[in-house]
Design a protein around this motif. Structure first.
Motif, short mmCIF file in Angstrom:
data_model
loop_
_atom_site.label_atom_id
_atom_site.label_comp_id
_atom_site.label_asym_id
_atom_site.label_seq_id
_atom_site.Cartn_x
_atom_site.Cartn_y
_atom_site.Cartn_z
N UNK A 1 0.81 -1.05 -0.02
CA UNK A 1 -0.05 0.00 0.05
C UNK A 1 0.98 1.26 -0.09
N UNK A 2 0.16 2.33 0.00
CA UNK A 2 0.89 3.81 0.06
C UNK A 2 -0.26 4.77 0.28
N UNK A 3 0.33 5.62 1.37
CA UNK A 3 -0.54 6.99 1.49
C UNK A 3 -0.62 7.94 0.33
N UNK A 4 0.34 7.71 -0.44
CA UNK A 4 0.65 8.48 -1.64
C UNK A 4 -0.20 8.12 -2.87
N UNK A 5 -1.61 8.41 -2.54
CA UNK A 5 -2.58 8.00 -3.63
C UNK A 5 -2.31 8.56 -5.12
N UNK A 6 -1.58 9.96 -5.11
CA UNK A 6 -1.62 10.56 -6.31
C UNK A 6 -0.44 9.98 -7.12
N UNK A 7 0.47 8.84 -6.64
CA UNK A 7 1.26 8.39 -7.27
C UNK A 7 0.85 7.10 -8.22
N UNK A 8 -0.40 6.81 -8.07
CA UNK A 8 -1.01 5.94 -8.71
C UNK A 8 -1.09 6.02 -10.51
N UNK A 9 -0.62 5.17 -10.96
CA UNK A 9 -0.73 5.55 -12.35
C UNK A 9 0.85 6.13 -13.04
N UNK A 10 1.81 6.26 -11.99
CA UNK A 10 2.91 6.89 -12.45
C UNK A 10 4.24 5.74 -12.04
N UNK A 11 5.19 6.17 -12.78
CA UNK A 11 6.46 5.52 -12.19
C UNK A 11 7.37 6.50 -11.42
#
Length: 205
Positions: A166-176
């Motif tokens: 998991x990650x608290x950085x939801x805005x990193x989804x769809x990115x490298x």
């Protein structure tokens, strides 16, 4: 509509099916990203409207020769598929390794952990000396980079060092952006954690 146009549309549909493409969603779980209390932690609500709809958790048609329970990670498209029976899969949006940190291959889930401890590798500490304080491990929690769950990937050589987490950085989804691990929104990794079994095959391509 003219008969030849009807035949063309039918042919295109058949070609897509034969190619084993993912088709339209059967069920989408956009409403599942609310605040959740888990093991004493209050996971915050994800502003899912800010995440591209294709990265929301959803059941899709998915053709593969791999058996149900297999996990297939498509690093190019930024999707993780949990294979289900009858030509379907649960699809999750993911974040993947940035350039120079990519990984491909097959592995198995050897361990599953809730609110795992994160220990940065020595190479990462060299790049980011401020992480030295976590040399012996950062306890699980809302700010922990591994998020609410982690699935540990091993192959014949042992621990690959890579995780599905998991990650608290939801805005990193769809990115490298990661250092090679595959990250999911916390609400999604909790869902995947419940579905995936120890020993499950994981294919990263």
């Amino acid at each position: 509509m003219r008969p030849n146009r009807i035949l063309m549309i039918a042919a295109l549909g058949a070609m897509a099916a034969l190619a084993g493409c993912t088709t339209s969603s059967e069920q989408i779980f956009t409403s599942s990203y609310v605040s959740v209390k888990d093991a004493g932690y209050q996971l915050p609500k994800i502003p899912i409207e800010k995440v591209e709809r294709k990265y929301h958790r959803q059941v899709v048609a998915y053709r593969t020769d791999e058996k149900p329970g297999t996990i297939i990670v498509d690093t190019k498209e930024k999707f993780l598929y949990f294979v289900m029976p009858e030509g379907r899969a649960m699809r999750y949006g993911i974040g993947v390794g940035r350039e120079g940190f990519e990984w491909q291959g097959s592995a198995r889930i050897a361990m599953k952990r809730e609110w795992p401890t994160w220990t940065p590798p020595s190479e990462m500490i060299k790049r980011q000396p401020e992480l030295a304080k976590w040399r012996t491990g950062q306890p699980g929690g809302l700010s922990n980079p591994l998020g609410a769950r982690a699935l540990y990937l091993f192959n014949k050589g042992g621990d690959t060092g890579y995780r599905l987490h998991g990650t608290p950085e939801w805005n990193s989804i769809g990115k490298a952006t990661s250092s090679g691990c595959i990250r999911l929104m916390n609400q999604d990794i909790i869902d995947l954690y419940e579905r995936a079994e120890n020993g499950a095959k994981v294919i990263v391509k």
